[in-house]
Design a protein around this motif. Structure first.
Motif, PDB file in Angstrom:
ATOM      1  N   ARG A  15      65.435  -9.001  39.522  1.00 56.38           N
ATOM      2  CA  ARG A  15      65.611 -10.449  39.467  1.00 56.38           C
ATOM      3  C   ARG A  15      64.316 -11.131  39.056  1.00 56.38           C
ATOM      4  O   ARG A  15      63.229 -10.774  39.497  1.00 56.38           O
ATOM      5  N   ALA A  44      61.837   3.857  44.345  1.00 53.43           N
ATOM      6  CA  ALA A  44      63.051   3.018  44.393  1.00 53.43           C
ATOM      7  C   ALA A  44      62.888   1.867  45.387  1.00 53.43           C
ATOM      8  O   ALA A  44      63.861   1.271  45.830  1.00 53.43           O
ATOM      9  N   GLU A  55      61.387 -11.262  42.025  1.00 50.52           N
ATOM     10  CA  GLU A  55      60.855  -9.901  41.858  1.00 50.52           C
ATOM     11  C   GLU A  55      59.934  -9.849  40.639  1.00 50.52           C
ATOM     12  O   GLU A  55      58.734  -9.659  40.756  1.00 50.52           O
TER      13      GLU A  55
HETATM   14  P1  P6P Z   1      67.577   2.199  41.518  1.00 50.71           P
HETATM   15  C1  P6P Z   1      65.643  -2.008  45.151  1.00 50.71           C
HETATM   16  O1  P6P Z   1      67.043  -2.134  45.355  1.00 50.71           O
HETATM   17  C2  P6P Z   1      65.346  -2.478  43.747  1.00 50.71           C
HETATM   18  O2  P6P Z   1      65.758  -3.804  43.587  1.00 50.71           O
HETATM   19  C3  P6P Z   1      63.854  -2.316  43.461  1.00 50.71           C
HETATM   20  O3  P6P Z   1      63.081  -2.474  44.590  1.00 50.71           O
HETATM   21  C4  P6P Z   1      63.767  -0.899  42.914  1.00 50.71           C
HETATM   22  O4  P6P Z   1      62.695  -0.730  42.010  1.00 50.71           O
HETATM   23  C5  P6P Z   1      65.105  -0.727  42.210  1.00 50.71           C
HETATM   24  O5  P6P Z   1      66.027  -1.643  42.807  1.00 50.71           O
HETATM   25  C6  P6P Z   1      65.647   0.684  42.386  1.00 50.71           C
HETATM   26  O6  P6P Z   1      66.794   0.777  41.598  1.00 50.71           O
HETATM   27  O7  P6P Z   1      68.596   1.987  40.414  1.00 50.71           O
HETATM   28  O8  P6P Z   1      66.562   3.260  41.181  1.00 50.71           O
HETATM   29  O9  P6P Z   1      68.191   2.404  42.881  1.00 50.71           O
END
Ligand code: P6P
Length: 337
Positions: A280, A248, A284
């Motif tokens: 994004r 994450a 990203e």
């Molecule tokens: P979720 C972190 O906030 C992010 O933008 C990325 O780094 C990561 O892969 C994703 O969101 C994690 O999302 O829904 O699993 O919390």
């Protein structure tokens, strides 16, 4: 043999290969020093009074962590005076940040996610900085932040450099200037990044996938089919057992893939469809897609190559499927059949 520092690597790319300009070399050096400063701030943790919420929300409507704001400020302060940039854009700011009139302007645009994976800061899990460099179009209207947004709206193929810093057990800088991918490790005693790997190659096949399984009921059919097949393992149609990882923090998940292969998916799902996706595009998906392709991998939305997308707005979100080429092609193929 003398250490090949980031500065030496960039000089080789500039002077010996002619891949980059002196200004781009300077820009990347400055960004790397900002990442060093962010690494120091993160390393202090609770001792530095930088954990917890900042008490504000960013343009995404997400609660900002103190370190989000601090990292953003470090990158702005480091980059606005040098004369190599025309403007900057960040996940943490609604509009582009123009280089103040008192400073010289340059030919580059810098976008960044100053601290990606913020939800992991307070639980001491790896986080990172993602950045992308574009050339500012000739004659771009930079008269106001609102007008400047248009200059950034270029496809990912226009990037002249992209990279990320991952703040983990070690702090690494992973960079491409269009001539493959190199990895630099921060030598804290010497205070600079040292080349520790170049010509990074992502294995075309993998047995490891990264996806947030809690979204399973929201996925589109092709992703459901693909994940079901991997979970079915050896007795399933893919004929092998898979493992799963989900940090994450996109930077940590992508770095694992850059290191040993894998497939990362934040696909379109019903929860995020109205926003266009979760991640994004400008700071990203595009930088990570360039790095992955430069390392022999692939990066699509499930239907289109990410680097070919024509951005429509600065904080645009897109579905992201990237990593080991054959696996990305497989699941992308499921979307097209
Ligand atoms: P979720 C972190 O906030 C992010 O933008 C990325 O780094 C990561 O892969 C994703 O969101 C994690 O999302 O829904 O699993 O919390």
């Amino acid at each position: 043999m003398a250490q090949r520092t980031l500065a030496r690597y960039l000089t080789e790319e500039q002077r010996d290969k002619g891949v980059i300009t002196g200004d781009l070399k300077f820009l990347i050096e400055i960004v790397s020093r900002a990442c060093q400063a962010i690494s120091v701030a993160i390393g202090k943790g609770g001792l530095g009074g930088v954990l917890g919420e900042a008490g504000s929300d960013n343009v995404q409507g997400e609660a900002q962590k103190k370190l989000d704001v601090l990292s953003n400020d470090i990158l702005l302060d480091a980059n606005e005076w040098g004369g190599h940039l025309a403007a900057m854009a960040s996940e943490e700011m609604d509009l582009p940040h123009l280089v103040p009139h008192r400073f010289p302007k340059g030919e580059y645009l810098l976008t960044f996610d100053p601290l990606d994976g913020s939800s992991n800061i307070d639980v001491n899990v790896s986080i990172g900085t993602i950045f992308s460099v574009l050339k500012c179009p000739e004659g771009a209207d930079l008269s106001t932040p609102e007008a400047a947004e248009k200059a950034f709206l270029q496809p990912g193929t226009a990037q002249v450099a992209a990279g990320y810093a991952v703040y983990g057990p070690t702090t690494l800088l992973v960079l491409t200037v269009g001539d493959g991918v190199a990895v630099f490790t921060l030598d804290r005693e010497q205070g600079h990044f040292v080349l520790t790997q170049e010509n990074v190659r992502i294995p075309e096949e993998t047995k490891e996938f990264a996806i947030n399984m809690s979204n399973q009921r929201f996925w589109e059919a092709p992703v459901k089919r693909y994940v079901d097949e991997m979970v079915a393992g050896k007795s399933g149609p893919l004929g092998k057992d898979y493992n799963m990882r989900w940090v994450a923090s996109m930077v940590a998940d992508v770095h694992r893939i850059m290191t040993r292969g894998g497939i990362f998916m934040y696909p379109m799902d019903e929860k995020v469809r109205d926003k266009g996706g979760k991640l994004r595009l400008m700071y990203e998906a595009n930088p990570m897609a360039l790095l992955v392709e430069q390392a022999g991998g692939a990066a699509t939305t499930g239907r289109k190559r990410i680097l070919d997308l024509q951005p429509t707005h600065l904080h645009q979100r897109v579905p992201v499927i990237l990593g080991s080429k054959l696996e990305v092609e497989r699941v992308t193929g499921y979307h097209c059949n």
